[in-house]
Design an enzyme around this catalytic site. Structure first.
Site, PDB file in Angstrom:
ATOM      1  N   GLU A   6       9.405   3.355   1.344  1.00  0.00           N
ATOM      2  CA  GLU A   6       9.489   2.240  -0.770  1.00  0.00           C
ATOM      3  C   GLU A   6       9.549   3.772  -1.373  1.00  0.00           C
ATOM      4  O   GLU A   6       8.500   4.254  -1.303  1.00  0.00           O
ATOM      5  CB  GLU A   6       8.812   1.185  -0.361  1.00  0.00           C
ATOM      6  CG  GLU A   6       6.805   1.263  -0.867  1.00  0.00           C
ATOM      7  CD  GLU A   6       6.412   1.404   0.495  1.00  0.00           C
ATOM      8  OE1 GLU A   6       5.476   1.961   0.398  1.00  0.00           O
ATOM      9  OE2 GLU A   6       7.130   1.362   1.709  1.00  0.00           O
ATOM     10  N   ASN A  64       3.430 -16.230   1.288  1.00  0.00           N
ATOM     11  CA  ASN A  64       2.358 -15.281   0.962  1.00  0.00           C
ATOM     12  C   ASN A  64       2.323 -13.897   1.659  1.00  0.00           C
ATOM     13  O   ASN A  64       2.435 -14.029   2.701  1.00  0.00           O
ATOM     14  CB  ASN A  64       0.972 -16.138   0.983  1.00  0.00           C
ATOM     15  CG  ASN A  64       0.734 -17.448   0.919  1.00  0.00           C
ATOM     16  OD1 ASN A  64       0.111 -17.223  -0.531  1.00  0.00           O
ATOM     17  ND2 ASN A  64       0.885 -18.112   1.626  1.00  0.00           N
ATOM     18  N   SER A 111       1.765  -1.319   6.280  1.00  0.00           N
ATOM     19  CA  SER A 111       1.787   0.173   6.523  1.00  0.00           C
ATOM     20  C   SER A 111       3.800   0.268   6.444  1.00  0.00           C
ATOM     21  O   SER A 111       3.916  -1.011   7.115  1.00  0.00           O
ATOM     22  CB  SER A 111       1.106   1.204   6.720  1.00  0.00           C
ATOM     23  OG  SER A 111       0.762   1.244   8.416  1.00  0.00           O
ATOM     24  N   SER A 112       3.555   0.986   6.718  1.00  0.00           N
ATOM     25  CA  SER A 112       5.082   2.244   7.168  1.00  0.00           C
ATOM     26  C   SER A 112       5.988   1.869   8.822  1.00  0.00           C
ATOM     27  O   SER A 112       6.721   1.967   9.064  1.00  0.00           O
ATOM     28  CB  SER A 112       5.328   2.580   6.332  1.00  0.00           C
ATOM     29  OG  SER A 112       4.053   3.602   7.209  1.00  0.00           O
TER      30      SER A 112
END
Length: 153
Positions: free
Chosen positions: A91, A32, A37-38
């Site tokens: 991304e 799952n 965020s990054s």
């Protein structure tokens, strides 16, 4: 902090099946995924993707695109910049865009994020997946956060 950077691509009879097949091709189809965020901890280590426990809750940054238009060229890109203090992930995706242009776009974005934080880049890694749609296809690229409790064995 340990991470793995993966990518995959595949076709399927529906958009959902194509996406699921692309995740499986990347090695992350039986877990799952929790989109985060990054941000990475400083000096993050990049490992090969280990076998993950089926059904595990797995944090990731995910780039994905799916198309059901035959002939479309679809691309997913992930860029990772790692510094001493922290790291950043970006991304991007494209349909009928040059993979090389999307890679440059991702690279520029992650460099900007690190520069904005005044962090020097020690490592810069870019991974992409691209395919030409035959019927219904999906591509994914992902940074998977590796926690001990999700690793099989």
């Amino acid at each position: 902090m340990k991470i793995a950077i993966v990518s995959g691509k595949d076709e399927g009879p529906t958009k959902l099946n194509a996406f699921d097949n692309a995740l499986s091709n990347a090695g992350i189809g039986d877990v799952n995924l929790i989109k985060v965020s990054s941000m990475l901890a400083g000096n993050a280590e990049i490992d090969e993707l280990p076998k993950l426990k089926a059904g595990s809750m797995v944090n990731c940054v995910l780039s994905e695109v799916t198309s059901d238009t035959p002939g479309d060229i679809i691309t997913a890109v992930i860029a990772v910049a790692i510094g001493d203090e922290l790291g950043c992930v970006v991304e991007t995706t494209g349909i009928n865009k040059k993979e090389s242009e999307l890679i440059i776009e991702a690279q520029d974005m992650v460099k900007y994020m690190m520069d904005k934080r005044n962090v020097d880049i020690k490592d810069l890694i870019i991974k992409s997946a691209t395919t030409t749609v035959k019927n219904i296809a999906s591509v994914v690229a992902s940074v998977v956060y590796l926690e001990d409790e999700i690793i099989e064995g």
